[in-house]
Design a protein around this motif. Sequence first.
Motif, PDB file in Angstrom:
ATOM      1  N   GLN A 549       0.853  -1.179   0.000  1.00 30.13           N
ATOM      2  CA  GLN A 549       0.000   0.000   0.000  1.00 30.13           C
ATOM      3  C   GLN A 549       0.896   1.237   0.000  1.00 30.13           C
ATOM      4  OE1 GLN A 549      -3.332   0.093   2.824  1.00 30.13           O
ATOM      5  NE2 GLN A 549      -2.786  -2.013   3.390  1.00 30.13           N
ATOM      6  N   VAL A 550       0.577   2.191  -0.850  1.00 30.25           N
ATOM      7  CA  VAL A 550       1.407   3.390  -0.966  1.00 30.25           C
ATOM      8  C   VAL A 550       0.541   4.622  -0.712  1.00 30.25           C
ATOM      9  CG1 VAL A 550       2.965   4.737  -2.411  1.00 30.25           C
ATOM     10  CG2 VAL A 550       2.874   2.242  -2.663  1.00 30.25           C
ATOM     11  N   ARG A 551       1.007   5.477   0.170  1.00 29.56           N
ATOM     12  CA  ARG A 551       0.305   6.723   0.445  1.00 29.56           C
ATOM     13  C   ARG A 551       1.253   7.889   0.209  1.00 29.56           C
ATOM     14  NH1 ARG A 551      -3.464   7.782   5.657  1.00 29.56           N
ATOM     15  NH2 ARG A 551      -4.695   6.304   4.413  1.00 29.56           N
ATOM     16  N   SER A 552       0.712   8.955  -0.390  1.00 33.24           N
ATOM     17  CA  SER A 552       1.508  10.140  -0.698  1.00 33.24           C
ATOM     18  C   SER A 552       1.353  11.192   0.395  1.00 33.24           C
ATOM     19  CB  SER A 552       1.083  10.734  -2.046  1.00 33.24           C
ATOM     20  OG  SER A 552       1.701  11.982  -2.264  1.00 33.24           O
ATOM     21  N   MET A 553       2.468  11.703   0.883  1.00 34.10           N
ATOM     22  CA  MET A 553       2.486  12.872   1.746  1.00 34.10           C
ATOM     23  C   MET A 553       3.242  13.955   1.007  1.00 34.10           C
ATOM     24  SD  MET A 553       4.113  13.364   5.560  1.00 34.10           S
ATOM     25  CE  MET A 553       4.412  15.034   6.150  1.00 34.10           C
TER      26      MET A 553
END
Length: 574
Positions: A549-553
């Motif tokens: 799972q990849v989340r952008s900040m």
Amino acid sequence: MTVPSISITMTGSGGSGVMTAGNLLLEAAGRAGWFGMMTRSAGPQIRGGEAAAMLRLSSEPVLAHQDRYDILLGIDWKNADRFAAEIPLDADSLIVGPGEAPAIFAEAAGQQFQLDLPKIAKSVSGGRPNMVALGVAAAIVGLPEEAVAQVIDKALGRKGADAVSAGMESVRAGMEAAKALPSFNSLAVNTEAETTSQEARWNISGNEACGLGAVRGGVRFVAAYPITPATEVLEWLAPALPKLGGALVQAEDELASVTQIIGGSFGGTPSLTATSGPGLALMMESIGLAVASETPIVVIDVMRGGPSTGIPTKSEQSDLNIALYGLHGDAPHLVLAPLTIGDCVFTTQWSVVLAEKLQTAAIVLSDQALGQTRAIIPRQQDVGMVAEREVPATLDEDYQRYANTESGISPMSIPGQAGGQYCADGLAHTPTGLPSSKADDHHLQMDKRLHKLTNYEFSSHWAEIEGSDDAEVAVLTWGSSYGAASEAVAAMQAEGKKVRLIAMRLLSPAQPEKLADSLQGISKVLVVEQSHSGQFYRYLRAQYDIDAQVRSMAVPGPLAIRPSDVLKTLSEWS
């Protein structure tokens, strides 16, 4: 009570000398055996206007500012409220300065103490408010007078004994005035480190570090046009290069500077230019010429807020897209980014070595947060990498400058070398350099230029990897965002949480196998960067298959990403 680090901000209007006071405080801290960093903040004005020197002093090396400031010290309060978002205060913060501080600060801080620094300065013959401020700050953080005296003598000695005397009398007046302030935690003075601090520690900015890395790598010719915030790279190199037999030329614009370094490199001398986003945009066509003609060059881009003129004095990581994709056609080249001020030395040095070895263009993405921040850091040892260009030992009439070798790297003759004549322009060409529009020639040379980069072994230098081997959560970042991410990961590990940090130094060519190995066992990846559109996150999506799972900040400038920002996002997600 002593503490591991203290954060202090000094503010003042144009001409108040706030930056001088901040620099002297930082240098005195280094002489006392401490580490630290100072970030300067100003508006877009060319001259004058409000300014803020934001410091963090510590007994250990630091890579980022804290989430709050302990002390706000105002020489005056004119337009200081413009820095409110950059100077977070809380109930434990102390404000010191003449009269009432701006309401936005006073409402946030727990304590406020009025100290009229200009009035105190008038009590000293030749006194200066910024030297009084230096004395107040030194007393608050626990700096010994001797360390301050050393830097005053160094800074003002050329102006004569009277200037040194007035400076120290102002500092002492500030130290005396500080006795009336509420008690405050101070840093412990490392008496053992005092004697070795000059040998073991450097006082250096990221821009100066890039200049040092360039000459360590072998650069001996620089052509550039001044631009904020990259100009200090050139200011450092201008006197350094002649000592090494090199030269710096101030070109009439960015177009001239990049073509001049292509000419210098064609002549056999490792060459470099430094610019910022608007200048990089102007250089793109000529960087493509360097790629097509396989002429090694290095372009340092000290990024600032964009687009267009943007915010010249503030930082952002938003030139990534143009650095990766700005060249027209298929033009494989190198893109690298230093992670810290100290790493500016290594990454620039490595970039010079790679550009020369692979005979291509290298773009080095620093930014204002690295370039114009000054820090006391551990001495950076020379890793001994020096540019080595492959030059033919002997030549005959069949010399093929662009021969399709196994590595894709062809020996590059030097002008004047008998039998080494060839055409080095931007046209598609044959292995000899003869212009050609044939599909076979075009395809052959495109394959050659790509494979020499993708087949090269970049070793472990491609990224810094920290944290737990058995972690399930990883933070993936690049460039100056590394500092905040590293401190956040360290804080989580101190709480017993297992987190891994991967900070990419080599951005192009992509390293999918290396990243896949570094993400073994990871189920969640937080991508941290300072851009509005998530340029790094989208680049990763395009070039890498991340099985997690990849989340952008993605946080745009000009405000710096702080460790608490990363911690909060990680905590909310995991």
